[in-house]
Enzyme design. Structure first.
Site, short mmCIF file in Angstrom:
data_model
loop_
_atom_site.label_atom_id
_atom_site.label_comp_id
_atom_site.label_asym_id
_atom_site.label_seq_id
_atom_site.Cartn_x
_atom_site.Cartn_y
_atom_site.Cartn_z
N TYR A 71 0.84 -1.21 0.00
CA TYR A 71 0.00 0.00 0.00
C TYR A 71 0.87 1.25 0.00
O TYR A 71 0.65 2.19 -0.77
CB TYR A 71 -0.93 -0.02 1.22
CG TYR A 71 -1.82 1.20 1.35
CD1 TYR A 71 -3.02 1.27 0.65
CD2 TYR A 71 -1.48 2.27 2.17
CE1 TYR A 71 -3.86 2.38 0.77
CE2 TYR A 71 -2.29 3.38 2.29
CZ TYR A 71 -3.49 3.43 1.59
OH TYR A 71 -4.30 4.54 1.70
N THR B 250 -13.80 7.11 7.55
CA THR B 250 -14.51 6.69 6.34
C THR B 250 -14.87 5.22 6.47
O THR B 250 -14.35 4.52 7.35
CB THR B 250 -13.60 6.85 5.09
OG1 THR B 250 -12.54 5.89 5.20
CG2 THR B 250 -13.03 8.25 4.96
P1 NAD Z 1 -13.54 4.11 1.09
O1 NAD Z 1 -13.27 2.64 0.98
O2 NAD Z 1 -14.37 4.60 2.20
O3 NAD Z 1 -14.10 4.63 -0.31
C1 NAD Z 1 -13.38 4.31 -1.49
C2 NAD Z 1 -14.28 4.41 -2.69
O4 NAD Z 1 -13.51 3.97 -3.83
C3 NAD Z 1 -15.51 3.50 -2.61
O5 NAD Z 1 -16.62 4.24 -3.07
C4 NAD Z 1 -15.17 2.37 -3.56
O6 NAD Z 1 -16.34 1.79 -4.16
C5 NAD Z 1 -14.30 3.06 -4.59
N1 NAD Z 1 -13.42 2.16 -5.31
C6 NAD Z 1 -12.63 1.17 -4.81
N2 NAD Z 1 -12.00 0.54 -5.79
C7 NAD Z 1 -12.37 1.12 -6.95
C8 NAD Z 1 -12.05 0.91 -8.30
N3 NAD Z 1 -11.24 -0.08 -8.69
N4 NAD Z 1 -12.61 1.71 -9.24
C9 NAD Z 1 -13.47 2.68 -8.87
N5 NAD Z 1 -13.82 2.94 -7.60
C10 NAD Z 1 -13.28 2.17 -6.65
O7 NAD Z 1 -12.11 4.82 1.13
P2 NAD Z 1 -11.65 6.24 1.71
O8 NAD Z 1 -11.18 6.04 3.09
O9 NAD Z 1 -12.63 7.31 1.39
O10 NAD Z 1 -10.32 6.40 0.84
C11 NAD Z 1 -10.26 7.18 -0.32
C12 NAD Z 1 -8.81 7.28 -0.73
O11 NAD Z 1 -8.07 7.84 0.35
C13 NAD Z 1 -8.13 5.97 -1.06
O12 NAD Z 1 -7.23 6.18 -2.14
C14 NAD Z 1 -7.37 5.65 0.22
O13 NAD Z 1 -6.25 4.81 -0.05
C15 NAD Z 1 -6.96 7.01 0.64
N6 NAD Z 1 -6.65 7.18 2.04
C16 NAD Z 1 -7.56 6.88 3.02
C17 NAD Z 1 -7.24 7.11 4.35
C18 NAD Z 1 -8.22 6.87 5.47
O14 NAD Z 1 -7.81 6.95 6.62
N7 NAD Z 1 -9.49 6.64 5.19
C19 NAD Z 1 -5.99 7.65 4.67
C20 NAD Z 1 -5.08 7.94 3.67
C21 NAD Z 1 -5.43 7.72 2.36
#
Ligand code: NAD
Length: 254
Positions: free
Chosen positions: A158, A193
């Protein structure tokens, strides 16, 4: 929160059905932008599009797996067909694999997370840039992570993808710096989230330890990521390109 007027502008948000993608799509719509809602989960983006339309916004729900370049190309094409242009993009779709000892991690797990988090951002930028290049304007924000700035035991794959997102962001920012297109990244800390809910429920994230290790002592809210994305997309950041902006409650300052 700062307010913006993006009336007449078009935003493209991947991973728009949940978490920070949904919060950012709502914020773009509240600021007057037409929004393409791009996600694997079609019923959820349909519902969000209906919600935004009820509030007087313009939204287009697009089912798309960002790991498939053809689907991404089609989503960008359909956005431009529907709204006539593309001004802003938040390349946010991402997944988190279960933690693994690097000595044991299956190649399939590495390939799956790379296909979504790294190649998905690459494909999204590629097709957004083709439109923005022809317009001579645009602003792209890629979603990295604090995992793009520091390592994490058990998280090699990741964190590799999120470091990679920053390499692409900086390189493309340099290429487009004189062409009217800005490219930046946000590096969220731990944000409340569905992803974090799932990790916590599966015992893959110790929330107490996370809070103790976060200088502000709380999780971030998806709306706090949305606020940083809108700032990076809008005129207030007109001299900002190629940055990796931590939005992490101070985590990476330690
Ligand atoms: P989440 O899982 O709550 O939402 C992610 C969304 O992406 C979902 O709607 C899912 O259906 C969609 N998705 C997943 N795979 C997909 C694909 N192949 N094609 C299209 N859509 C797809 O995630 P989140 O926490 O909102 O995270 C969003 C971004 O932020 C991600 O890139 C994650 O790695 C990053 N991130 C999250 C956190 C955290 O703490 N939540 C921290 C740092 C970075």
């Amino acid at each position: 929160m700062l307010t913006y007027d993006f009336t007449g502008q078009v935003a493209f948000v991947t991973g728009a059905s949940a978490g920070m993608g949904a919060a950012t799509a709502r914020a773009f719509a509240e600021a007057g932008a037409a929004v393409a809602l791009v996600d694997l989960n079609h019923s959820a983006v349909d519902a969000l599009a209906a919600e935004l339309a009820d509030q007087g916004g313009q939204a287009l729900a697009l089912r798309c797996d960002v790991s498939d370049e053809d689907q991404v190309a089609d989503a960008v094409t359909r956005t431009v067909e529907a709204f006539g242009r593309l001004d802003m993009a938040f390349n946010n779709a991402g997944i988190m694999p279960p933690p693994a000892d690097a000595a044991d991690e299956p190649a399939e797990a590495f390939d799956t997370v790379t296909a979504v988090n790294l190649r998905g951002v690459w494909a999204s930028m590629k097709h957004e840039l083709a439109q923005m290049r022809s317009q001579g304007s645009g602003s792209i924000v890629n979603c990295s992570s604090l995992g793009g700035l520091v390592g994490g035991a058990g998280r090699a794959a990741y964190h590799a993808t999120k470091h990679g997102v920053l390499g692409m962001t900086k390189s493309v920012a340099l290429q487009y710096a004189r062409l009217g297109v800005r490219v930046n990244a946000v590096c969220p800390g731990t944000i409340a989230t569905p992803m974090v809910d799932r990790m916590s429920a599966a015992g893959e994230l110790d929330l107490d330890a996370t809070l103790a290790g976060t200088p502000m002592g709380r999780l971030g809210e998806p709306e706090e990521i949305a606020a940083s994305v809108l700032w990076l997309c809008g005129p207030a950041s007109s001299y900002v390109t190629g940055v990796a902006l931590p939005v992490d409650g101070g985590f990476t300052a330690q």
